[in-house]
Design a protein around this motif. Structure first.
Motif, PDB file in Angstrom:
ATOM      1  N   LEU A   1     -15.124 -27.992  21.533  1.00 34.28           N
ATOM      2  CA  LEU A   1     -16.681 -28.115  21.683  1.00 34.28           C
ATOM      3  C   LEU A   1     -17.276 -28.683  22.778  1.00 34.28           C
ATOM      4  O   LEU A   1     -17.772 -27.439  22.965  1.00 34.28           O
ATOM      5  CB  LEU A   1     -16.962 -29.421  20.920  1.00 34.28           C
ATOM      6  N   LYS A   2     -16.555 -28.732  24.040  1.00 34.07           N
ATOM      7  CA  LYS A   2     -17.327 -29.306  24.803  1.00 34.07           C
ATOM      8  C   LYS A   2     -17.141 -28.222  26.141  1.00 34.07           C
ATOM      9  O   LYS A   2     -18.121 -28.664  26.633  1.00 34.07           O
ATOM     10  CB  LYS A   2     -16.845 -31.165  25.369  1.00 34.07           C
ATOM     11  N   LEU A   3     -16.348 -27.442  25.416  1.00 33.97           N
ATOM     12  CA  LEU A   3     -16.247 -26.360  26.502  1.00 33.97           C
ATOM     13  C   LEU A   3     -17.406 -24.842  26.198  1.00 33.97           C
ATOM     14  O   LEU A   3     -16.959 -24.586  26.687  1.00 33.97           O
ATOM     15  CB  LEU A   3     -14.903 -25.972  26.980  1.00 33.97           C
ATOM     16  N   GLN A   4     -17.310 -25.066  24.474  1.00 28.40           N
ATOM     17  CA  GLN A   4     -17.784 -23.607  24.484  1.00 28.40           C
ATOM     18  C   GLN A   4     -19.682 -23.227  24.765  1.00 28.40           C
ATOM     19  O   GLN A   4     -20.025 -23.942  25.524  1.00 28.40           O
ATOM     20  CB  GLN A   4     -18.525 -23.705  22.740  1.00 28.40           C
ATOM     21  N   GLY A   5     -19.872 -21.895  25.319  1.00 27.49           N
ATOM     22  CA  GLY A   5     -20.448 -21.489  25.933  1.00 27.49           C
ATOM     23  C   GLY A   5     -20.708 -21.262  27.438  1.00 27.49           C
ATOM     24  O   GLY A   5     -21.279 -20.845  27.913  1.00 27.49           O
ATOM     25  N   GLN A   6     -18.847 -21.915  27.840  1.00 26.67           N
ATOM     26  CA  GLN A   6     -18.504 -21.001  28.708  1.00 26.67           C
ATOM     27  C   GLN A   6     -18.087 -20.329  29.267  1.00 26.67           C
ATOM     28  O   GLN A   6     -17.291 -19.761  30.493  1.00 26.67           O
ATOM     29  CB  GLN A   6     -18.108 -22.941  29.479  1.00 26.67           C
TER      30      GLN A   6
END
Length: 149
Positions: free
Chosen positions: A83-88
Motif C-alpha cells: 500500500l505505501k508504495l503504490q503509484g510509484q
C-alpha cells in the motif's frame, strides 16, 4: 528504481505476508499467505516476490491453466504492491517482467487475468500491456487476455 522478480523462499515469505493493501482492495485480492499456502498443493503454481532493490515490495502468482484444460494459457492469479508504495510505477514494471517471464514458456500462447466487479481500475492498467476483455460478468468478474503467439 531496480525492480525484479524473485522466487518466494523461506527467507522472504514472511516479508511477503506482511505486505499491506487498503481495506477497499481486500475485496479484490486474496491474502498473500493464502496464495502461498495454496501453491504448496499445486506444483504448477509459480510465486514471485517483487523486489525494489533488496526490499520486498509486492507479490504475484501465476500458473498454467492445466486444471481448466487450457495448457497454452497462463493465468496471473495474484498481484499486489504494498500500500505505501503504490503509484510509484512498481506494479507497471513488475507486470512487464512477469509478462516477459511467462512469454518465455514455449507452450504459452495466451496470458489471462481476472479482476473482480467494481475493481475497474484494473481494466485500464492491463489494457496498457495489450490485454483485451474477453468475458465480462457483474457477478464473476472480468477476464482479460493477452495473445502471446
Amino acid at each position: 528504481m531496480e525492480i525484479s522478480l524473485r522466487e518466494v523462499t523461506k527467507d522472504n515469505w514472511l516479508d511477503i505476508i506482511h505486505l499491506e493493501i487498503s481495506k477497499e482492495q481486500e475485496a479484490f485480492v486474496a491474502l498473500n499467505s493464502e496464495s502461498i499456502a495454496e501453491s504448496h498443493f499445486y506444483s504448477h503454481y509459480v510465486n514471485r516476490a517483487v523486489y525494489r532493490g533488496e526490499e520486498v515490495v509486492g507479490f504475484l502468482q501465476y500458473y498454467q491453466e492445466i486444471d481448466e484444460g487450457l495448457p497454452n494459457e497462463y493465468y496471473i492469479a495474484q498481484f499486489m504492491v504494498d500500500l505505501k508504495l503504490q503509484g510509484q510505477g512498481i506494479g507497471t514494471r513488475a507486470t512487464e517482467l512477469v509478462i516477459e517471464e511467462i512469454k518465455q514458456l514455449p507452450e504459452c500462447k495466451v496470458i489471462s487475468i481476472l479482476y473482480m466487479p467494481g475493481h475497474h481500475v484494473m481494466r485500464d492498467f492491463y489494457a496498457r500491456f495489450g490485454f483485451k476483455v474477453t468475458e465480462e460478468d457483474e457477478k464473476d468478474g472480468v477476464v482479460m487476455e493477452l495473445a502471446v503467439r
